[in-house]
Design an enzyme around this catalytic site. Structure first.
Site, PDB file in Angstrom:
ATOM      1  N   SER A 154      -4.667   0.843  17.502  1.00  0.00           N
ATOM      2  CA  SER A 154      -5.689   1.799  17.076  1.00  0.00           C
ATOM      3  C   SER A 154      -6.731   1.999  18.166  1.00  0.00           C
ATOM      4  CB  SER A 154      -6.375   1.237  15.820  1.00  0.00           C
ATOM      5  OG  SER A 154      -7.563   1.941  15.546  1.00  0.00           O
ATOM      6  N   ALA A 155      -7.316   3.162  18.168  1.00  0.00           N
ATOM      7  CA  ALA A 155      -8.429   3.454  19.086  1.00  0.00           C
ATOM      8  C   ALA A 155      -9.599   2.512  18.867  1.00  0.00           C
ATOM      9  CB  ALA A 155      -8.892   4.891  18.862  1.00  0.00           C
ATOM     10  N   ASN A 178     -11.629   5.840   1.812  1.00  0.00           N
ATOM     11  CA  ASN A 178     -12.643   5.513   2.823  1.00  0.00           C
ATOM     12  C   ASN A 178     -12.655   6.559   3.919  1.00  0.00           C
ATOM     13  OD1 ASN A 178     -13.219   2.841   1.748  1.00  0.00           O
ATOM     14  ND2 ASN A 178     -11.144   2.344   2.414  1.00  0.00           N
ATOM     15  N   ASN A 179     -11.499   7.138   4.164  1.00  0.00           N
ATOM     16  CA  ASN A 179     -11.359   8.049   5.306  1.00  0.00           C
ATOM     17  C   ASN A 179     -11.706   9.473   4.904  1.00  0.00           C
ATOM     18  OD1 ASN A 179      -8.777   5.874   5.946  1.00  0.00           O
ATOM     19  ND2 ASN A 179     -10.371   6.185   7.464  1.00  0.00           N
ATOM     20  N   ASN A 235       0.837  -1.207   0.000  1.00  0.00           N
ATOM     21  CA  ASN A 235       0.000   0.000   0.000  1.00  0.00           C
ATOM     22  C   ASN A 235       0.873   1.257   0.000  1.00  0.00           C
ATOM     23  OD1 ASN A 235      -2.569   1.266   0.060  1.00  0.00           O
ATOM     24  ND2 ASN A 235      -2.325   1.692   2.242  1.00  0.00           N
ATOM     25  N   LYS A 269      -6.156  -5.914  15.321  1.00  0.00           N
ATOM     26  CA  LYS A 269      -5.425  -5.029  16.255  1.00  0.00           C
ATOM     27  C   LYS A 269      -5.580  -5.543  17.677  1.00  0.00           C
ATOM     28  CE  LYS A 269      -3.805  -1.977  13.383  1.00  0.00           C
ATOM     29  NZ  LYS A 269      -2.392  -2.078  13.022  1.00  0.00           N
ATOM     30  N   TYR A 305     -10.552  -5.927  10.684  1.00  0.00           N
ATOM     31  CA  TYR A 305      -9.380  -5.069  10.882  1.00  0.00           C
ATOM     32  C   TYR A 305      -9.197  -4.776  12.372  1.00  0.00           C
ATOM     33  CZ  TYR A 305      -6.856  -0.678  11.475  1.00  0.00           C
ATOM     34  OH  TYR A 305      -5.999   0.287  11.934  1.00  0.00           O
ATOM     35  N   ASP A 356       8.485  -8.723   2.205  1.00  0.00           N
ATOM     36  CA  ASP A 356       7.259  -9.049   2.927  1.00  0.00           C
ATOM     37  C   ASP A 356       7.663  -9.466   4.339  1.00  0.00           C
ATOM     38  OD1 ASP A 356       4.958 -10.285   3.993  1.00  0.00           O
ATOM     39  OD2 ASP A 356       4.211 -10.659   1.959  1.00  0.00           O
ATOM     40  N   GLY A 382     -21.289   0.868  11.575  1.00  0.00           N
ATOM     41  CA  GLY A 382     -20.099   0.691  12.414  1.00  0.00           C
ATOM     42  C   GLY A 382     -19.531   1.988  12.978  1.00  0.00           C
TER      43      GLY A 382
HETATM   44  P1  NAD Z   1      -0.126   2.486   5.244  1.00  0.00           P
HETATM   45  O1  NAD Z   1      -0.921   1.475   4.511  1.00  0.00           O
HETATM   46  O2  NAD Z   1       0.195   3.756   4.577  1.00  0.00           O
HETATM   47  O3  NAD Z   1       1.236   1.836   5.771  1.00  0.00           O
HETATM   48  C1  NAD Z   1       1.359   0.476   6.074  1.00  0.00           C
HETATM   49  C2  NAD Z   1       2.586  -0.036   5.333  1.00  0.00           C
HETATM   50  O4  NAD Z   1       2.760  -1.425   5.604  1.00  0.00           O
HETATM   51  C3  NAD Z   1       2.466   0.113   3.810  1.00  0.00           C
HETATM   52  O5  NAD Z   1       3.617   0.756   3.324  1.00  0.00           O
HETATM   53  C4  NAD Z   1       2.356  -1.320   3.325  1.00  0.00           C
HETATM   54  O6  NAD Z   1       2.923  -1.477   2.040  1.00  0.00           O
HETATM   55  C5  NAD Z   1       3.117  -2.062   4.395  1.00  0.00           C
HETATM   56  N1  NAD Z   1       2.788  -3.474   4.526  1.00  0.00           N
HETATM   57  C6  NAD Z   1       1.561  -4.047   4.698  1.00  0.00           C
HETATM   58  N2  NAD Z   1       1.696  -5.381   4.801  1.00  0.00           N
HETATM   59  C7  NAD Z   1       3.017  -5.662   4.692  1.00  0.00           C
HETATM   60  C8  NAD Z   1       3.780  -6.865   4.709  1.00  0.00           C
HETATM   61  N3  NAD Z   1       3.209  -8.060   4.837  1.00  0.00           N
HETATM   62  N4  NAD Z   1       5.125  -6.770   4.590  1.00  0.00           N
HETATM   63  C9  NAD Z   1       5.711  -5.572   4.444  1.00  0.00           C
HETATM   64  N5  NAD Z   1       5.053  -4.404   4.411  1.00  0.00           N
HETATM   65  C10 NAD Z   1       3.712  -4.456   4.542  1.00  0.00           C
HETATM   66  O7  NAD Z   1      -0.896   2.755   6.612  1.00  0.00           O
HETATM   67  P2  NAD Z   1      -0.601   3.820   7.750  1.00  0.00           P
HETATM   68  O8  NAD Z   1      -1.746   4.737   7.799  1.00  0.00           O
HETATM   69  O9  NAD Z   1       0.771   4.369   7.612  1.00  0.00           O
HETATM   70  O10 NAD Z   1      -0.700   2.886   9.019  1.00  0.00           O
HETATM   71  C11 NAD Z   1       0.441   2.309   9.626  1.00  0.00           C
HETATM   72  C12 NAD Z   1      -0.029   1.389  10.742  1.00  0.00           C
HETATM   73  O11 NAD Z   1      -0.815   2.151  11.677  1.00  0.00           O
HETATM   74  C13 NAD Z   1      -0.942   0.253  10.248  1.00  0.00           C
HETATM   75  O12 NAD Z   1      -0.660  -0.905  11.019  1.00  0.00           O
HETATM   76  C14 NAD Z   1      -2.332   0.757  10.578  1.00  0.00           C
HETATM   77  O13 NAD Z   1      -3.237  -0.284  10.802  1.00  0.00           O
HETATM   78  C15 NAD Z   1      -2.066   1.527  11.863  1.00  0.00           C
HETATM   79  N6  NAD Z   1      -3.092   2.554  12.119  1.00  0.00           N
HETATM   80  C16 NAD Z   1      -3.356   3.477  11.151  1.00  0.00           C
HETATM   81  C17 NAD Z   1      -4.351   4.424  11.375  1.00  0.00           C
HETATM   82  C18 NAD Z   1      -4.674   5.451  10.319  1.00  0.00           C
HETATM   83  O14 NAD Z   1      -5.720   6.081  10.427  1.00  0.00           O
HETATM   84  N7  NAD Z   1      -3.845   5.685   9.312  1.00  0.00           N
HETATM   85  C19 NAD Z   1      -5.046   4.437  12.582  1.00  0.00           C
HETATM   86  C20 NAD Z   1      -4.739   3.484  13.550  1.00  0.00           C
HETATM   87  C21 NAD Z   1      -3.735   2.543  13.299  1.00  0.00           C
HETATM   88  C1  UD1 Z   2     -11.885   4.536  10.489  1.00  0.00           C
HETATM   89  C2  UD1 Z   2     -12.163   3.136  10.940  1.00  0.00           C
HETATM   90  C3  UD1 Z   2     -11.226   2.791  12.071  1.00  0.00           C
HETATM   91  C4  UD1 Z   2      -9.786   2.984  11.636  1.00  0.00           C
HETATM   92  C5  UD1 Z   2      -9.601   4.405  11.131  1.00  0.00           C
HETATM   93  C6  UD1 Z   2      -8.236   4.632  10.567  1.00  0.00           C
HETATM   94  C7  UD1 Z   2     -14.515   2.682  10.415  1.00  0.00           C
HETATM   95  C8  UD1 Z   2     -15.879   2.433  10.960  1.00  0.00           C
HETATM   96  N1  UD1 Z   2     -13.556   2.989  11.306  1.00  0.00           N
HETATM   97  O1  UD1 Z   2     -12.120   5.407  11.601  1.00  0.00           O
HETATM   98  O2  UD1 Z   2     -11.424   1.447  12.468  1.00  0.00           O
HETATM   99  O3  UD1 Z   2      -8.904   2.735  12.709  1.00  0.00           O
HETATM  100  O4  UD1 Z   2     -10.556   4.685  10.095  1.00  0.00           O
HETATM  101  O5  UD1 Z   2      -8.073   4.001   9.341  1.00  0.00           O
HETATM  102  O6  UD1 Z   2     -14.302   2.590   9.220  1.00  0.00           O
HETATM  103  N2  UD1 Z   2     -16.919  10.406   7.076  1.00  0.00           N
HETATM  104  C9  UD1 Z   2     -17.868  11.001   6.280  1.00  0.00           C
HETATM  105  N3  UD1 Z   2     -17.754  10.864   4.927  1.00  0.00           N
HETATM  106  C10 UD1 Z   2     -16.745  10.167   4.337  1.00  0.00           C
HETATM  107  C11 UD1 Z   2     -15.765   9.563   5.173  1.00  0.00           C
HETATM  108  C12 UD1 Z   2     -15.897   9.691   6.540  1.00  0.00           C
HETATM  109  O7  UD1 Z   2     -18.810  11.638   6.772  1.00  0.00           O
HETATM  110  O8  UD1 Z   2     -16.704  10.062   3.102  1.00  0.00           O
HETATM  111  C13 UD1 Z   2     -17.036  10.573   8.542  1.00  0.00           C
HETATM  112  C14 UD1 Z   2     -17.219   9.266   9.273  1.00  0.00           C
HETATM  113  O9  UD1 Z   2     -18.579   8.966   9.421  1.00  0.00           O
HETATM  114  C15 UD1 Z   2     -16.543   9.567  10.615  1.00  0.00           C
HETATM  115  C16 UD1 Z   2     -15.467  10.610  10.270  1.00  0.00           C
HETATM  116  O10 UD1 Z   2     -15.822  11.139   8.995  1.00  0.00           O
HETATM  117  O11 UD1 Z   2     -17.460  10.173  11.459  1.00  0.00           O
HETATM  118  C17 UD1 Z   2     -14.078  10.008  10.208  1.00  0.00           C
HETATM  119  O12 UD1 Z   2     -14.118   8.893   9.352  1.00  0.00           O
HETATM  120  P1  UD1 Z   2     -12.807   8.088   8.965  1.00  0.00           P
HETATM  121  O13 UD1 Z   2     -11.778   9.017   8.463  1.00  0.00           O
HETATM  122  O14 UD1 Z   2     -13.228   6.960   8.054  1.00  0.00           O
HETATM  123  O15 UD1 Z   2     -12.279   7.524  10.351  1.00  0.00           O
HETATM  124  P2  UD1 Z   2     -13.032   6.643  11.456  1.00  0.00           P
HETATM  125  O16 UD1 Z   2     -14.365   6.185  10.996  1.00  0.00           O
HETATM  126  O17 UD1 Z   2     -12.975   7.391  12.742  1.00  0.00           O
END
Ligand code: NAD
Ligand code: UD1
Length: 340
Positions: free
Chosen positions: A125-126, A199-200, A36, A154, A150, A59, A295
């Site tokens: 993650s929270a 998605n976010n 990713n 965690k 997912y 990997d 969710g």
């Molecule tokens: P990201 O996808 O940008 O980074 C994850 C990295 O891991 C990527 O570069 C991907 O290529 C690598 N990866 C995945 N599987 C692998 C494997 N088998 N071997 C080697 N590399 C692998 O995501 P991020 O946002 O930087 O998140 C980093 C970590 O934090 C993740 O574990 C994620 O679940 C956690 N996290 C992220 C968020 C968020 O909102 N971004 C929130 C809570 C926790």
């Molecule tokens: C989501 C995940 C969470 C994960 C986190 C980081 C879900 C239910 N939760 O958190 O498990 O750890 O991402 O990857 O998917 N929103 C909109 N429109 C959009 C997108 C989001 O209104 O197009 C709203 C959502 O309803 C939420 C807020 O924005 O209230 C934040 O959303 P998002 O960025 O997806 O994060 P979380 O849902 O908090």
């Protein structure tokens, strides 16, 4: 200076953490399979810092390959970012999520044991607080019932780390529970690069702003919150990265098994994000109100006291900074790292 291995370090949070670790004088080794991400992010980390990173395309599930990395470097500590993180995809492909996320963790722990490396920080993650704990979340609360695979990976990985630390008294672990990381490095050279439709919230907002998406759907405005939209604890990714530097400093100096929230403690609603983004950047975000997303919790935010107490860390950047930097990254890189 100590050497830190970033598993999954080419990703969004890993690349920002690499910058802060390099700036603080640490040697950084990254192992990533680019599931990713792209090597371009690491090249840019080197440009930003003027320092070299050793990069392995690997990997983390590949134990033999990982073992070679530990033989080639004297690793002092590991940060485990490597994981798949798309909630919806995890519902569709649960086995892939369990395989990748759990196996990378086991592989790291096994190879660390062989190499006698005893310090690891994990990206949790929270989401592990589940649905029933009251906000703000404190680290002493029990892990809750997760709503998707997912989240379960965690929670399971936290359990694995706790059990491993209990069995090996020499192993130190910090489980960092991130809230909602957004924003980008102030240079605009590295940032979040989601594949396909985001998605976010923040990447969706920036893609509407840049004209790649027509309109943001706000998921629900009938929640029991001040303006009816969900509230979250958005944290600037650079603050989050600096939290990792503090955690590395701490784990290198202390034997520990700690769970620590990384958040601001300040919730903002979806509407506040949209309004602030528009105001700070002078752009319009077309949006409509739609149905709730399955969710979603009405509110999710941290009690951030423990991070200050243990790590001496708290966030410094504002919601305005998050919105400005997210837009600066998106504007400069409308297609992320693609074609870079
Ligand atoms: P990201 O996808 O940008 O980074 C994850 C990295 O891991 C990527 O570069 C991907 O290529 C690598 N990866 C995945 N599987 C692998 C494997 N088998 N071997 C080697 N590399 C692998 O995501 P991020 O946002 O930087 O998140 C980093 C970590 O934090 C993740 O574990 C994620 O679940 C956690 N996290 C992220 C968020 C968020 O909102 N971004 C929130 C809570 C926790
Ligand atoms: C989501 C995940 C969470 C994960 C986190 C980081 C879900 C239910 N939760 O958190 O498990 O750890 O991402 O990857 O998917 N929103 C909109 N429109 C959009 C997108 C989001 O209104 O197009 C709203 C959502 O309803 C939420 C807020 O924005 O209230 C934040 O959303 P998002 O960025 O997806 O994060 P979380 O849902 O908090």
């Amino acid at each position: 200076m100590a050497t830190v291995l970033l598993a999954g370090g080419a990703g969004y949070i890993g690349s920002h953490t690499a910058v802060e670790l390099l700036n603080a004088g640490y040697e950084v080794v990254i192992a990533d399979n680019f599931a990713n991400s792209s090597p371009e992010s690491v090249r840019r980390v080197e440009q930003i810092t003027g320092k070299k990173v050793t990069l392995y395309e690997l990997d983390i599930k590949d134990r033999a390959g990982l073992s070679e990395v530990f033989h080639a470097h004297q690793i002092d500590a590991v940060i485990h970012f490597a994981g798949l993180k798309a909630v919806g995809e995890s519902v569709e492909k649960p086995i892939m999520y369990y395989r990748n996320n759990i196996d990378t963790t086991l592989s790291l722990l096994e190879v660390m044991q062989e190499a006698d490396v005893k310090k690891i920080i994990f990206s949790s993650s929270a989401t592990v607080y589940g649905e029933t704990n009251p906000v703000p979340y404190t680290e002493t609360m029990p892990r809750g019932v997760c709503t998707n695979p997912y989240g379960w990976t965690k929670a399971m990985m936290e359990q694995i780390f706790e059990d491993a630390a209990r069995a090996d008294q020499a192993l130190s672990v910090i489980l960092l529970r991130y809230f909602n990381p957004i924003g980008a490095h102030a240079s605009g050279r590295i940032g979040e690069d989601p594949q396909g439709i985001p998605n976010n919230l923040m990447p969706y907002v920036t893609q509407v702003a840049v004209g790649k998406r027509a309109c943001l759907t706000i998921y629900g405005n009938d929640y029991p919150t001040p303006d009816g939209t969900c509230t979250r604890d958005y944290i600037h990714v650079v603050d989050l990265a600096k939290g990792h530097v503090k955690a590395i400093q701490y784990i290198l100096q202390n034997h520990c098994m700690e769970i620590i929230n990384l958040g601001t403690g300040q919730p903002y609603s979806v509407t506040e994000i949209v309004d602030t983004f528009e105001k700070v950047n002078g752009v319009k975000i077309n949006h409509v109100y739609g149905a709730r997303r399955a969710g979603d919790l009405p509110a999710c935010y941290a009690n951030a006291d423990k991070a200050l107490e243990i790590l001496g860390w708290k966030t410094e950047l504002s919601l305005e900074d998050m919105c400005r930097d997210a837009w600066n990254w998106q504007k400069q890189n409308p297609n992320g790292y693609q074609n870079a």
